[in-house]
Scaffold this active site. Structure first.
Site, PDB file in Angstrom:
ATOM      1  N   HIS A 252       0.870  -1.332  -0.244  1.00 14.40           N
ATOM      2  CA  HIS A 252      -0.082   0.047  -0.041  1.00 14.40           C
ATOM      3  C   HIS A 252       0.810   1.341   0.046  1.00 14.40           C
ATOM      4  O   HIS A 252       0.890   1.875   1.012  1.00 14.40           O
ATOM      5  CB  HIS A 252      -0.838   0.105   1.126  1.00 14.40           C
ATOM      6  CG  HIS A 252      -2.003  -1.045   0.871  1.00 14.40           C
ATOM      7  ND1 HIS A 252      -2.120  -2.065   1.954  1.00 14.40           N
ATOM      8  CD2 HIS A 252      -3.209  -0.859   0.452  1.00 14.40           C
ATOM      9  CE1 HIS A 252      -2.886  -3.019   1.293  1.00 14.40           C
ATOM     10  NE2 HIS A 252      -3.758  -2.198   0.788  1.00 14.40           N
ATOM     11  N   ASN A 253       1.483   1.590  -1.099  1.00 13.45           N
ATOM     12  CA  ASN A 253       2.281   2.439  -1.268  1.00 13.45           C
ATOM     13  C   ASN A 253       2.034   3.451  -2.488  1.00 13.45           C
ATOM     14  O   ASN A 253       0.933   3.411  -3.123  1.00 13.45           O
ATOM     15  CB  ASN A 253       3.731   2.321  -1.687  1.00 13.45           C
ATOM     16  CG  ASN A 253       3.823   0.965  -2.852  1.00 13.45           C
ATOM     17  OD1 ASN A 253       3.148   1.116  -3.697  1.00 13.45           O
ATOM     18  ND2 ASN A 253       4.563  -0.144  -2.408  1.00 13.45           N
ATOM     19  N   HIS A 256       1.025   1.816  -6.069  1.00 12.63           N
ATOM     20  CA  HIS A 256      -0.324   1.014  -5.845  1.00 12.63           C
ATOM     21  C   HIS A 256      -1.204   2.365  -5.916  1.00 12.63           C
ATOM     22  O   HIS A 256      -2.301   1.630  -6.844  1.00 12.63           O
ATOM     23  CB  HIS A 256      -0.513   0.486  -4.316  1.00 12.63           C
ATOM     24  CG  HIS A 256      -2.082   0.045  -4.338  1.00 12.63           C
ATOM     25  ND1 HIS A 256      -2.429  -0.947  -4.997  1.00 12.63           N
ATOM     26  CD2 HIS A 256      -2.788   0.544  -3.378  1.00 12.63           C
ATOM     27  CE1 HIS A 256      -3.774  -1.098  -4.375  1.00 12.63           C
ATOM     28  NE2 HIS A 256      -4.233  -0.123  -3.539  1.00 12.63           N
ATOM     29  N   ASP A 403      -9.261  -1.212  -7.781  1.00 12.78           N
ATOM     30  CA  ASP A 403      -8.416  -1.539  -6.488  1.00 12.78           C
ATOM     31  C   ASP A 403      -7.794  -2.641  -6.281  1.00 12.78           C
ATOM     32  O   ASP A 403      -6.579  -2.754  -5.749  1.00 12.78           O
ATOM     33  CB  ASP A 403      -9.416  -1.224  -5.200  1.00 12.78           C
ATOM     34  CG  ASP A 403      -8.604  -1.144  -3.985  1.00 12.78           C
ATOM     35  OD1 ASP A 403      -7.184  -1.010  -3.802  1.00 12.78           O
ATOM     36  OD2 ASP A 403      -8.797  -1.222  -2.866  1.00 12.78           O
ATOM     37  N   GLN A 454      -3.836 -16.831  -4.037  1.00 18.64           N
ATOM     38  CA  GLN A 454      -4.464 -16.255  -4.973  1.00 18.64           C
ATOM     39  C   GLN A 454      -5.725 -16.884  -5.698  1.00 18.64           C
ATOM     40  O   GLN A 454      -6.647 -16.322  -6.161  1.00 18.64           O
ATOM     41  CB  GLN A 454      -3.382 -15.810  -6.146  1.00 18.64           C
ATOM     42  CG  GLN A 454      -2.524 -14.709  -5.887  1.00 18.64           C
ATOM     43  CD  GLN A 454      -3.006 -13.320  -5.744  1.00 18.64           C
ATOM     44  OE1 GLN A 454      -3.195 -13.214  -4.230  1.00 18.64           O
ATOM     45  NE2 GLN A 454      -3.408 -12.635  -6.639  1.00 18.64           N
TER      46      GLN A 454
END
Length: 512
Positions: A252-253, A256, A403, A454
């Protein structure tokens, strides 16, 4: 002031021609020859006549655009003399004089052009400075309002601790560490401009400053700068401030943030959303994508609630992270230096704020089933673009798609993101074990692998969601749903290989 300067360009001169009053009007850019011909016309004589002017004292006055202005009470006396019969030499001299006058006029035109360009450049600089002044004025207004509040609180003899704590924590959020000059402008090739609209866009090839330029391009290309009357310098400042308020988490940077925003930009073009929504709606979608994970701490809502963090307490365990992302987004917008919506009216800003808040809050995966169920109900009833509730639900689903859209991209782009996400998950689960908090199995480094992380997510979350959106936009099926199915097959194959290797290793150890 503007009217005065325009009048200065024109001169009026009063003449006494054989006792008859006349007047001539000419520009300060007129040539002496033009003024000479004008006086000859007023006197009714040949334009080649010799003409001289005298003031009331009998002094000669030069026939030129710089001659002193007079009045009707003090006209210049006009003395004329018919020219002698012309000779070949006189004719030649007349031609030379005419050519010289024409050349003189051309020189004056060039001077005028130079003067005009210089004034235009000066005006452009002034406009830019005025834009900066407007930002500074808004900043001063904000500071004055804050000081007024503090004075009022002081008079009431108590300290507003809520306001105080918010101000202390917010200061770091809206403080811009570097100014626009350190943010270079990149010239984007047509190939990059076209590639930016594709879901296959490789987000790993771009430096932070390049990502800022690409985001800036999106706002210009979609017409958002014009729609919201955004000051281009403020747009740059806002993007810089947003970048600085994303933390250096594994997942979460800021990259992203760019990844999600680029997918939103790609979906706007792929689905031609401008045919169903207003430009204001597109601006809300893009801005919500930019801001959707601002100041993410790298630990999810479950951790915030179980650890009873400040965010969880502040937001009563209800989407603490998403509420925080919204709060930071509007803290940044509350600063005049970084408020891209400074020039919209109050009603428009109210709609923008409500829209962005709605979309960011929709990214909480705890609300996934609720939002998708609502969307399916509207599809079953017949989706209506003109129905605000239908359109709002579609926008919430679109930002959710963006997202968590990494697996839509090619494998070489998507797979590194899985490593980043697992690293962030493992950091959290390690901390939860140390603090004695519950650990989710999908975050435990001792239990999860890349394919197991995944397969279920793609199969039960991503494919159903994108297939549902494809009922409104059929083009999504080929461009996004099919790549998801391919990704699921790839991870299932990877899982089979891992299990076979595990069994082989187990058998080998038993034989020994």
């Amino acid at each position: 002031m503007g009217n005065g300067s325009s009048f200065e360009q024109i001169k009026t001169i009063y003449l006494d021609i054989n006792g008859k009053e006349e007047k001539i009007i000419f520009s300060r850019h007129s040539t002496p020859l033009e003024i000479h011909e004008l006086i000859a016309q007023a006197a009714g004589v040949n334009k080649h006549s010799t003409i001289s002017l005298r003031d009331k004292n009998g002094a000669h006055v030069a026939v030129s655009p710089t001659m002193p202005v007079n009045s009707a009470q003090n006209p210049y006396k006009v003395v004329t003399r018919e020219p002698p019969p012309a000779t070949d030499n006189d004719a030649f001299q007349a031609v030379l004089t005419h050519v010289a006058e024409q050349l003189n006029r051309l020189v004056k035109v060039d001077e005028l052009k130079t003067n005009f360009n210089a004034r235009l450049t000066s005006l452009e600089k002034r406009m830019e400075l005025e834009g900066l002044k407007a930002v500074e004025i808004e900043k001063c207004k904000s500071e004055i309002s804050y000081i007024r509040d503090q004075l009022w609180n002081a008079q009431k003899k108590y300290v507003d601790f809520n306001r105080l704590s918010t101000a202390i924590s917010d200061e770091t959020k809206i403080n811009l560490k570097r100014d626009v000059p350190n943010y270079p402008k990149y010239t984007l090739s047509q190939e990059t401009v076209d590639y930016l609209k594709q879901p296959t866009f490789d987000i790993w090839h771009w430096e932070p400053n390049e990502m800022l330029s690409l985001l800036e391009h999106m706002y210009h290309e979609l017409g958002l700068v014009e729609e919201f009357n955004i000051n281009p310098i403020v747009l740059k400042r806002w993007l810089l401030c947003v970048q600085e308020n994303y933390r250096n988490n594994p997942f979460h940077n800021f990259r992203h943030c760019f990844c999600v925003t680029q997918m939103m930009y790609g979906m706007i073009h792929l689905c031609k959303l401008w045919e169903r929504m207003t430009t204001e709606d597109l601006g809300i979608l893009l801005t919500a994508a930019v801001c959707h994970d601002l100041d993410h701490p790298g630990y999810n809502n479950t951790y915030q609630i179980n650890a009873r963090t400040e965010l969880a307490i502040r937001y009563n365990d209800i989407s603490p992270l998403e509420n925080h992302h919204c709060a930071v987004a509007f803290q940044i917008l509350s600063n005049p230096e970084t408020n891209i919506f400074a020039y919209v009216d109050k009603d428009t800003f109210k709609r923008i704020r409500a829209g962005i808040t709605m979309l960011i809050l929709a990214t909480d995966m705890a609300r996934h089933a609720e939002i998708m169920e609502s969307f399916k109900e509207k599809l079953a009833a017949g989706f209506d673009d003109k129905n605000k509730e239908h359109l709002d639900t579609l926008k919430m689903v679109l930002i959710k798609c963006c997202d968590i859209s990494n697996e839509v991209r090619p494998m070489e782009v998507s797979e590194p993101w899985v490593d980043c996400l697992l690293e962030e998950y493992f950091n959290q689960s390690d901390r939860e074990k140390i603090e004695g908090l519950p650990v989710a199995p999908f975050m435990d480094r001792d239990k999860v692998t890349k394919p197991t992380a995944q397969i279920g997510f793609i199969k039960f979350v991503l494919i159903p969601m994108f297939e549902t959106v494809a009922r409104v936009f059929t083009q999504i099926d080929e461009v996004m749903v099919q790549p998801l199915k391919n990704a699921k097959d790839r991870y299932e194959e990877m899982k089979s290989i891992e299990e076979a290797q595990k069994e082989a290793k187990k058998a080998l150890s038993q034989n020994h």
